[in-house]
Structures are given as structure tokens and as C-alpha cells.
Write a protein that holds these residues in place. Structure first.
Motif, PDB file in Angstrom:
ATOM      1  N   ASP A 155       0.810  -1.220   0.000  1.00  0.00           N
ATOM      2  CA  ASP A 155       0.000   0.000   0.000  1.00  0.00           C
ATOM      3  C   ASP A 155       0.844   1.271   0.000  1.00  0.00           C
ATOM      4  O   ASP A 155       0.430   2.292  -0.540  1.00  0.00           O
ATOM      5  CB  ASP A 155      -0.897   0.019   1.247  1.00  0.00           C
ATOM      6  CG  ASP A 155      -1.934  -1.076   1.192  1.00  0.00           C
ATOM      7  OD1 ASP A 155      -2.846  -0.971   0.355  1.00  0.00           O
ATOM      8  OD2 ASP A 155      -1.829  -2.059   1.967  1.00  0.00           O
ATOM      9  N   MET A 156       2.008   1.216   0.669  1.00  0.00           N
ATOM     10  CA  MET A 156       2.869   2.408   0.771  1.00  0.00           C
ATOM     11  C   MET A 156       4.305   1.934   0.851  1.00  0.00           C
ATOM     12  O   MET A 156       4.565   0.854   1.381  1.00  0.00           O
ATOM     13  CB  MET A 156       2.512   3.193   2.050  1.00  0.00           C
ATOM     14  CG  MET A 156       3.282   4.489   2.230  1.00  0.00           C
ATOM     15  SD  MET A 156       3.075   5.247   3.867  1.00  0.00           S
ATOM     16  CE  MET A 156       1.472   5.975   3.762  1.00  0.00           C
ATOM     17  N   VAL A 157       5.241   2.740   0.326  1.00  0.00           N
ATOM     18  CA  VAL A 157       6.647   2.356   0.440  1.00  0.00           C
ATOM     19  C   VAL A 157       7.410   3.386   1.271  1.00  0.00           C
ATOM     20  O   VAL A 157       7.093   4.573   1.253  1.00  0.00           O
ATOM     21  CB  VAL A 157       7.315   2.181  -0.944  1.00  0.00           C
ATOM     22  CG1 VAL A 157       6.730   0.980  -1.684  1.00  0.00           C
ATOM     23  CG2 VAL A 157       7.202   3.446  -1.796  1.00  0.00           C
ATOM     24  N   ALA A 158       8.395   2.875   1.994  1.00  0.00           N
ATOM     25  CA  ALA A 158       9.137   3.744   2.907  1.00  0.00           C
ATOM     26  C   ALA A 158      10.637   3.561   2.703  1.00  0.00           C
ATOM     27  O   ALA A 158      11.269   2.698   3.325  1.00  0.00           O
ATOM     28  CB  ALA A 158       8.753   3.426   4.349  1.00  0.00           C
ATOM     29  N   PRO A 159      11.229   4.358   1.801  1.00  0.00           N
ATOM     30  CA  PRO A 159      12.670   4.239   1.578  1.00  0.00           C
ATOM     31  C   PRO A 159      13.459   4.741   2.782  1.00  0.00           C
ATOM     32  O   PRO A 159      13.225   5.834   3.282  1.00  0.00           O
ATOM     33  CB  PRO A 159      12.928   5.121   0.348  1.00  0.00           C
ATOM     34  CG  PRO A 159      11.754   6.033   0.232  1.00  0.00           C
ATOM     35  CD  PRO A 159      10.604   5.351   0.908  1.00  0.00           C
ATOM     36  N   SER A 160      14.407   3.913   3.262  1.00  0.00           N
ATOM     37  CA  SER A 160      15.060   4.224   4.533  1.00  0.00           C
ATOM     38  C   SER A 160      16.567   4.343   4.442  1.00  0.00           C
ATOM     39  O   SER A 160      17.249   4.394   5.453  1.00  0.00           O
ATOM     40  CB  SER A 160      14.700   3.157   5.569  1.00  0.00           C
ATOM     41  OG  SER A 160      15.234   1.909   5.191  1.00  0.00           O
TER      42      SER A 160
ATOM     43  N   MET B 118      16.612   9.375  -3.684  1.00  0.00           N
ATOM     44  CA  MET B 118      15.821   8.125  -3.642  1.00  0.00           C
ATOM     45  C   MET B 118      14.328   8.377  -3.851  1.00  0.00           C
ATOM     46  O   MET B 118      13.646   7.597  -4.522  1.00  0.00           O
ATOM     47  CB  MET B 118      16.091   7.324  -2.359  1.00  0.00           C
ATOM     48  CG  MET B 118      15.637   7.975  -1.062  1.00  0.00           C
ATOM     49  SD  MET B 118      16.097   7.005   0.400  1.00  0.00           S
ATOM     50  CE  MET B 118      15.333   7.996   1.711  1.00  0.00           C
ATOM     51  N   VAL B 119      13.817   9.477  -3.324  1.00  0.00           N
ATOM     52  CA  VAL B 119      12.377   9.727  -3.462  1.00  0.00           C
ATOM     53  C   VAL B 119      12.037  10.001  -4.924  1.00  0.00           C
ATOM     54  O   VAL B 119      11.080   9.441  -5.476  1.00  0.00           O
ATOM     55  CB  VAL B 119      11.920  10.894  -2.557  1.00  0.00           C
ATOM     56  CG1 VAL B 119      10.469  11.260  -2.834  1.00  0.00           C
ATOM     57  CG2 VAL B 119      12.105  10.518  -1.085  1.00  0.00           C
TER      58      VAL B 119
ATOM     59  N   ILE C   2       0.411   4.812  -4.955  1.00  0.00           N
ATOM     60  CA  ILE C   2       1.212   4.327  -3.827  1.00  0.00           C
ATOM     61  C   ILE C   2       2.005   5.509  -3.257  1.00  0.00           C
ATOM     62  O   ILE C   2       2.867   6.077  -3.927  1.00  0.00           O
ATOM     63  CB  ILE C   2       2.167   3.197  -4.271  1.00  0.00           C
ATOM     64  CG1 ILE C   2       1.341   1.981  -4.711  1.00  0.00           C
ATOM     65  CG2 ILE C   2       3.144   2.839  -3.154  1.00  0.00           C
ATOM     66  CD1 ILE C   2       2.158   0.743  -5.032  1.00  0.00           C
ATOM     67  N   PRO C   3       1.703   5.901  -2.018  1.00  0.00           N
ATOM     68  CA  PRO C   3       2.427   7.029  -1.434  1.00  0.00           C
ATOM     69  C   PRO C   3       3.838   6.632  -0.981  1.00  0.00           C
ATOM     70  O   PRO C   3       4.114   5.454  -0.747  1.00  0.00           O
ATOM     71  CB  PRO C   3       1.586   7.408  -0.205  1.00  0.00           C
ATOM     72  CG  PRO C   3       0.401   6.513  -0.201  1.00  0.00           C
ATOM     73  CD  PRO C   3       0.663   5.378  -1.133  1.00  0.00           C
ATOM     74  N   ILE C   4       4.673   7.648  -0.839  1.00  0.00           N
ATOM     75  CA  ILE C   4       6.035   7.442  -0.326  1.00  0.00           C
ATOM     76  C   ILE C   4       6.163   8.113   1.041  1.00  0.00           C
ATOM     77  O   ILE C   4       5.951   9.313   1.177  1.00  0.00           O
ATOM     78  CB  ILE C   4       7.093   8.042  -1.277  1.00  0.00           C
ATOM     79  CG1 ILE C   4       7.011   7.383  -2.652  1.00  0.00           C
ATOM     80  CG2 ILE C   4       8.501   7.890  -0.684  1.00  0.00           C
ATOM     81  CD1 ILE C   4       7.903   8.042  -3.707  1.00  0.00           C
ATOM     82  N   MET C   5       6.464   7.286   2.035  1.00  0.00           N
ATOM     83  CA  MET C   5       6.828   7.845   3.342  1.00  0.00           C
ATOM     84  C   MET C   5       8.354   7.762   3.404  1.00  0.00           C
ATOM     85  O   MET C   5       8.917   6.672   3.493  1.00  0.00           O
ATOM     86  CB  MET C   5       6.193   7.032   4.477  1.00  0.00           C
ATOM     87  CG  MET C   5       6.671   7.478   5.862  1.00  0.00           C
ATOM     88  SD  MET C   5       5.627   6.869   7.194  1.00  0.00           S
ATOM     89  CE  MET C   5       5.983   5.121   7.155  1.00  0.00           C
ATOM     90  N   SER C   6       9.009   8.908   3.307  1.00  0.00           N
ATOM     91  CA  SER C   6      10.476   8.887   3.234  1.00  0.00           C
ATOM     92  C   SER C   6      11.099   9.006   4.615  1.00  0.00           C
ATOM     93  O   SER C   6      10.684   9.813   5.437  1.00  0.00           O
ATOM     94  CB  SER C   6      10.956  10.057   2.362  1.00  0.00           C
ATOM     95  OG  SER C   6      12.373  10.093   2.367  1.00  0.00           O
ATOM     96  N   TYR C   7      12.125   8.180   4.837  1.00  0.00           N
ATOM     97  CA  TYR C   7      12.955   8.376   6.022  1.00  0.00           C
ATOM     98  C   TYR C   7      13.826   9.597   5.681  1.00  0.00           C
ATOM     99  O   TYR C   7      14.988   9.480   5.294  1.00  0.00           O
ATOM    100  CB  TYR C   7      13.859   7.180   6.268  1.00  0.00           C
ATOM    101  CG  TYR C   7      13.219   5.913   6.801  1.00  0.00           C
ATOM    102  CD1 TYR C   7      12.249   5.220   6.076  1.00  0.00           C
ATOM    103  CD2 TYR C   7      13.630   5.368   8.026  1.00  0.00           C
ATOM    104  CE1 TYR C   7      11.713   4.036   6.559  1.00  0.00           C
ATOM    105  CE2 TYR C   7      13.100   4.187   8.512  1.00  0.00           C
ATOM    106  CZ  TYR C   7      12.146   3.521   7.765  1.00  0.00           C
ATOM    107  OH  TYR C   7      11.638   2.337   8.246  1.00  0.00           O
TER     108      TYR C   7
ATOM    109  N   ILE D 186       4.867  11.729   2.947  1.00  0.00           N
ATOM    110  CA  ILE D 186       5.016  11.825   4.406  1.00  0.00           C
ATOM    111  C   ILE D 186       6.512  11.881   4.664  1.00  0.00           C
ATOM    112  O   ILE D 186       7.280  11.145   4.024  1.00  0.00           O
ATOM    113  CB  ILE D 186       4.411  10.579   5.096  1.00  0.00           C
ATOM    114  CG1 ILE D 186       2.909  10.482   4.809  1.00  0.00           C
ATOM    115  CG2 ILE D 186       4.675  10.600   6.604  1.00  0.00           C
ATOM    116  CD1 ILE D 186       2.258   9.182   5.313  1.00  0.00           C
ATOM    117  N   ILE D 187       6.931  12.753   5.582  1.00  0.00           N
ATOM    118  CA  ILE D 187       8.364  12.779   5.893  1.00  0.00           C
ATOM    119  C   ILE D 187       8.596  12.293   7.325  1.00  0.00           C
ATOM    120  O   ILE D 187       7.770  12.508   8.206  1.00  0.00           O
ATOM    121  CB  ILE D 187       9.011  14.169   5.658  1.00  0.00           C
ATOM    122  CG1 ILE D 187       8.302  15.267   6.454  1.00  0.00           C
ATOM    123  CG2 ILE D 187       9.015  14.506   4.180  1.00  0.00           C
ATOM    124  CD1 ILE D 187       8.929  16.638   6.258  1.00  0.00           C
TER     125      ILE D 187
END
Ligand code: PBG
Length: 327
Positions: A164-169, A175-176, A191-196, A248-249
Motif C-alpha cells: 500500500d505504501m513504500v518507505a525508503p530508509s 531516492m524519493v 502508492i504514497p512514499i513515506m520517506s525516512y 510523508i516525511i
């Protein structure tokens, strides 16, 4: 002493005199909808093995994670972030982007049986590479731009599995942007991106690295993760991630970085996530075990402080026990 002589009309403590009035003026609350629960999956059958450095947190095998997901949904906890520990680690972390990797398989299985569980996937190479770094290494140096292509492959494999969502860490520059481009190219617009976004080179990740067996085999991550001493650099990272399309950050770790949470909150209108990391969790559990603190109270105080600092979302290993309490 003559009390009558004191003229003191302004008494803030009037509003603290009983629980009702305290509740009435309370500015922040922990709600179950604020929380995301991390889960670890590894190969095997019928596994539910407690991680020794993280009491109450387990490694699940793909079959037993389904039972866990079912019980989380019964509690009303319908958001998880998934971490995979592959069988085979190698130089290029190939299981990270394999169609049949542990994460891809687990996403598919959960989504088939429990489509209402919202699955966020961690996008990073460090759990999958034998050297434990967050990307492709040449001459003992992380290769930023080559790594971007690998992250793109990883993200598409998660998207195809139904995430549902990806979170590159990995704190890889660009990367975003790279991930948004590839998702859109493949028509995964939603698909939203929650970035680290602001991830510090921190010693608070110790227990996680033990859990994910992802301790760097040489060197450290200081040449891509942020320096604890810096604050303005966090704003620079946030600006870039927002420009690149982050939805999302995130700030990570949480506890020692509340000033950063507050700064980002004041400078953007994106939702802010705080990752209450493994070391923060384990310190509380360990001190509680020793009888030195009241673990539940310290936990609540900490999480509420994250809300006060401005976190909209909290990723925490405490999520399940808190929701059990709220219920
Ligand atoms: C990287 C990743 C890490 C954590 C979340 N994603 C580890 C790292 O950067 O070493 C740490 C989480 C925690 O400590 O709880 N895939």
C-alpha cells in the motif's frame, strides 16, 4: 506568616486540581490511529521467536505472520511496516528485489487473506546485502546513483506484490525522486512514499540491527546517514524530499530528536512521522525489567512528548500493547 497579604490571582495550578479538569485542558493525546506497528518476517515454518534484545517483539515466519495480522486486525490495528530477513544475503542484495523474496511473498499472502491490512514496506538494501550497507558498494564506498536503480527494482517488486505504501530508509540522495518516477512509469500512481527523510547515524538502532542481522560488516553509515550535531541540514533534506514528491516525511530516531520533529512540523504542511526506534524501546524494557522505572508510564510519557513535538504518526514497537490498553 500572614497568608492574607499575598495577592496571587494568577495560579496556573488551578487547572490541575483534579483529573476531570486536567483531561479537559489536555492538549495532546495518543490515539490508536496515530500508530504504525513494525513486524519482522523470516523464512521458516510456524516460527514466532522473540528477539532477545527486544522483549515482546518477534520474528515471524510467513505462515505465522498471518495469524499475527489477524489478531492485530481484531485489536483494530490495521497499519504495519514490514521488515524482511532473507535466507541469502549477497553483494547486491538480490532478494531485496526478487519476485519471490520473503517480503514480496509475505505482502501477497497478507493482502490475499486480509486486504484491509494497510502494508507499508521498508525499502532499503541493508537487510539483504552481505556487507550490511544500504546500497551497492565499490571500493568500500556506497555507490549512490547505482543504488537508485536497485531501489527502483525493489519498489516495483513490492508494488507488484500489492504493497500500500513504500518507505525508503537508506538516505540515498535522490531516492524519493527515483522511486516516484518508477512508480508513476509503471502506473502505481496511488502508492504514497513515506520517506525516512531525516535519518541520523545513530547508535539507537543497535537492537534492530541484531534483529535484522544488518550490522555493517565494515565501516559505518556516517557517510550517508546524518550527523547528530546537525539541525539545518535536516531542513535541507526535508526540502529536497518534498520537492522530489514525498507524501510523508519521517524523523528517525524520535526521542533524542524532538527538536527536529518540531522544526519540520513548523516548516512544512506534510504529515510528520517519528520512528520510535529499537534502542528507545529496549532501554525502557530493560530498565523496567530491572525495576528501575515504571515502563508503561515512561512509554506513555515518551509517546505523548512525540505528539507534543509535532509527530502526526508514530512508528513504534509499543503500538500493539498501547492499543490493547486503549481498547
Ligand atoms: C534500514 C532500517 C533500519 C531501521 C529501520 N529501517 C536500520 C538501520 O538503519 O540500521 C531501524 C529501526 C530501529 O532501530 O528500530 N532498513
Amino acid at each position: 506568616m500572614n497568608e492574607n497579604k499575598i495577592n496571587l490571582p494568577l495560579r496556573p495550578s488551578r487547572l490541575r486540581k483534579n483529573d476531570t479538569i486536567r483531561r479537559l485542558i489536555r492538549e495532546n493525546h495518543i490515539q490508536k490511529d496515530d500508530l504504525i506497528y513494525p513486524l519482522f518476517v523470516r523464512n521458516g515454518k510456524k516460527l514466532k521467536v522473540e528477539i532477545s534484545s527486544m522483549p515482546g517483539v518477534y520474528h515471524f515466519s510467513p505462515d505465522s505472520i498471518l495469524k499475527e495480522v489477524e489478531s492485530l486486525l481484531e485489536l483494530g490495528l490495521d497499519r504495519i511496516i514490514l521488515f524482511g530477513i532473507p535466507n541469502d544475503k549477497n553483494e547486491t542484495g538480490s532478494e531485496a528485489y526478487s519476485k519471490n523474496g520473503i517480503i514480496q511473498q509475505t505482502i501477497k499472502d497478507i493482502k490475499t487473506q486480509f486486504p484491509e491490512m494497510y502494508i507499508i514496506s521498508d525499502v532499503c538494501m541493508c537487510e539483504y546485502t552481505d556487507h550490511g550497507h544500504c546500497g551497492i558498494i565499490k571500493n568500500n564506498e556506497i555507490q549512490n546513483d547505482i543504488t537508485l536503480n536497485f531501489l527502483q527494482k525493489q519498489v516495483i517488486s513490492h508494488a507488484e506484490a500489492g504493497v500500500d505504501m513504500v518507505a525508503p530508509s537508506g538516505m540515498i540522495d535522490g531516492m524519493v525522486n527515483a522511486i516516484r518516477n518508477t512508480l508513476d512509469e509503471q502506473k502505481f500512481y496511488n502508492i504514497p512514499i513515506m520517506s525516512y527523510t531525516v535519518k541520523y547515524a545513530s547508535s539507537f538502532y543497535g537492537p534492530f540491527r541484531q534483529a535484522a542481522e544488518s550490522k555493517p560488516q565494515f565501516g559505518n553509515r556516517k557517510n550517508y546517514q546524518m550527523d547528530t550535531a546537525n539541525c539545518r541540514e535536516a531542513l535541507k533534506e526535508a526540502k529536497l524530499d518534498i520537492k522530489e514528491g514525498a507524501d510523508i516525511i519521517m524523523v528517525k530516531p524520535a526521542m533524542a530528536y524532538m527538536d527536529i520533529i518540531k522544526k519540520l512540523k513548523d516548516s512544512t504542511n506534510l504529515p510528520i512521522a517519528a520512528y520510535n526506534v529499537s534502542g528507545e524501546y529496549s532501554m525502557i524494557k530493560a530498565a523496567e525489567e530491572k525495576g528501575w522505572i515504571n515502563g508503561n508510564k515512561v512509554r506513555d510519557e515518551l509517546l505523548l512528548s512525540l505528539k507534543r513535538a509535532g509527530a502526526d504518526i508514530i512508528i513504534t514497537y509499543f503500538a500493539k500493547e498501547i492499543i490493547q490498553k486503549i481498547k
